[in-house]
Design a protein around this motif. Structure first.
Motif, PDB file in Angstrom:
ATOM      1  N   GLU A 105      24.102   6.615 -41.917  1.00 35.97           N
ATOM      2  CA  GLU A 105      22.805   7.075 -42.390  1.00 35.97           C
ATOM      3  C   GLU A 105      21.877   5.870 -42.471  1.00 35.97           C
ATOM      4  N   ASP A 106      20.671   5.992 -41.904  1.00 34.97           N
ATOM      5  CA  ASP A 106      19.726   4.880 -41.971  1.00 34.97           C
ATOM      6  C   ASP A 106      18.929   4.928 -43.284  1.00 34.97           C
ATOM      7  N   ASP A 107      18.019   3.990 -43.445  1.00 34.52           N
ATOM      8  CA  ASP A 107      17.241   3.892 -44.680  1.00 34.52           C
ATOM      9  C   ASP A 107      16.323   5.090 -44.912  1.00 34.52           C
ATOM     10  N   GLN A 108      16.031   5.848 -43.857  1.00 33.53           N
ATOM     11  CA  GLN A 108      15.187   7.037 -43.981  1.00 33.53           C
ATOM     12  C   GLN A 108      16.014   8.319 -44.171  1.00 33.53           C
ATOM     13  N   GLY A 109      17.331   8.185 -44.236  1.00 37.84           N
ATOM     14  CA  GLY A 109      18.195   9.336 -44.448  1.00 37.84           C
ATOM     15  C   GLY A 109      18.603  10.058 -43.172  1.00 37.84           C
ATOM     16  N   LYS A 110      18.250   9.513 -42.018  1.00 33.21           N
ATOM     17  CA  LYS A 110      18.661  10.121 -40.748  1.00 33.21           C
ATOM     18  C   LYS A 110      20.087   9.697 -40.424  1.00 33.21           C
ATOM     19  N   THR A 111      20.818  10.598 -39.785  1.00 32.95           N
ATOM     20  CA  THR A 111      22.191  10.305 -39.384  1.00 32.95           C
ATOM     21  C   THR A 111      22.215   9.893 -37.920  1.00 32.95           C
ATOM     22  N   TRP A 112      22.925   8.820 -37.652  1.00 35.60           N
ATOM     23  CA  TRP A 112      23.031   8.274 -36.301  1.00 35.60           C
ATOM     24  C   TRP A 112      24.491   8.099 -35.912  1.00 35.60           C
ATOM     25  N   ILE A 113      24.738   8.220 -34.621  1.00 33.89           N
ATOM     26  CA  ILE A 113      26.030   7.900 -34.029  1.00 33.89           C
ATOM     27  C   ILE A 113      25.775   6.694 -33.131  1.00 33.89           C
ATOM     28  N   ALA A 114      26.606   5.672 -33.262  1.00 30.37           N
ATOM     29  CA  ALA A 114      26.400   4.456 -32.474  1.00 30.37           C
ATOM     30  C   ALA A 114      27.716   3.960 -31.897  1.00 30.37           C
ATOM     31  N   TYR A 115      27.619   3.459 -30.674  1.00 28.71           N
ATOM     32  CA  TYR A 115      28.786   2.820 -30.062  1.00 28.71           C
ATOM     33  C   TYR A 115      28.315   1.794 -29.046  1.00 28.71           C
ATOM     34  N   GLU A 116      29.158   0.772 -28.854  1.00 27.71           N
ATOM     35  CA  GLU A 116      28.861  -0.280 -27.893  1.00 27.71           C
ATOM     36  C   GLU A 116      29.226   0.175 -26.486  1.00 27.71           C
ATOM     37  N   SER A 117      28.498  -0.323 -25.510  1.00 29.32           N
ATOM     38  CA  SER A 117      28.794  -0.013 -24.119  1.00 29.32           C
ATOM     39  C   SER A 117      30.186  -0.543 -23.773  1.00 29.32           C
ATOM     40  N   ILE A 118      31.097   0.366 -23.473  1.00 29.87           N
ATOM     41  CA  ILE A 118      32.459  -0.038 -23.122  1.00 29.87           C
ATOM     42  C   ILE A 118      32.469  -0.805 -21.810  1.00 29.87           C
ATOM     43  N   GLU A 119      31.576  -0.451 -20.917  1.00 31.33           N
ATOM     44  CA  GLU A 119      31.494  -1.168 -19.640  1.00 31.33           C
ATOM     45  C   GLU A 119      31.134  -2.630 -19.859  1.00 31.33           C
ATOM     46  N   GLU A 120      30.142  -2.872 -20.691  1.00 32.26           N
ATOM     47  CA  GLU A 120      29.706  -4.247 -20.947  1.00 32.26           C
ATOM     48  C   GLU A 120      30.787  -5.051 -21.650  1.00 32.26           C
TER      49      GLU A 120
END
Length: 152
Positions: A105-120
């Motif tokens: 959850e960010d500072d504005q209350g939005k939910t995010w999904i994050a992941y690093e580029s596996i290729e990189e």
């Protein structure tokens, strides 16, 4: 004036790795809260035949030391059928695998999904290239599972 221009140029080059690193992170906004999004991701992982190896609640951990980072969960998962061929090419891929996805959850209350580029991440290892056939299933799994968990 040349010294100032050179200093500005050097500062710009120094910032490039940080910008590139940020660009290697995919973020998707979810239409649900962190727990529901992480639950959908966990269900998708299991339905795809992969194994959820760990679910780490960073938000709860922060609260144990009197801090609040908001809701934040890291899911670690993999499938030996998909990961083993990559590790056969370079055993150091075991430092990168299994896959991991952060739901937060960010500072504005939005939910995010994050992941690093596996290729990189894998491209830095000898014997593994971003376009390798062995890497594509990992890339596809990350995209498919996170899009579904986000509600897309």
């Amino acid at each position: 004036m040349k010294t100032l221009s050179l200093a500005i140029a050097l500062l710009g080059f120094a910032a490039l790795p940080a910008l590139a690193e940020q660009n290697d992170i995919t973020r998707l906004e979810s239409n649900a809260d962190v727990t529901a999004t992480a639950d959908r991701l966990a269900a998708g992982i299991e339905a795809a035949g992969a194994k959820l190896m760990a679910r780490i609640d960073h938000g709860a951990g922060a609260k144990t030391v009197g801090r609040d980072i908001g809701a934040s969960q890291l899911l670690i998962f993999g499938n030996p059928k998909v990961g083993t061929p990559v590790m056969e090419q370079n055993r150091l891929a075991g430092l990168i695998l299994p896959l991991h996805v952060l739901v937060y959850e960010d500072d504005q209350g939005k939910t995010w999904i994050a992941y690093e580029s596996i290729e990189e991440r894998l491209d830095d290892l000898d014997g593994i290239k971003a376009g390798d056939d062995s890497v594509q299933p990992l890339k596809g799994a990350l995209a498919k599972l996170t899009n579904a968990a986000a509600g897309n």
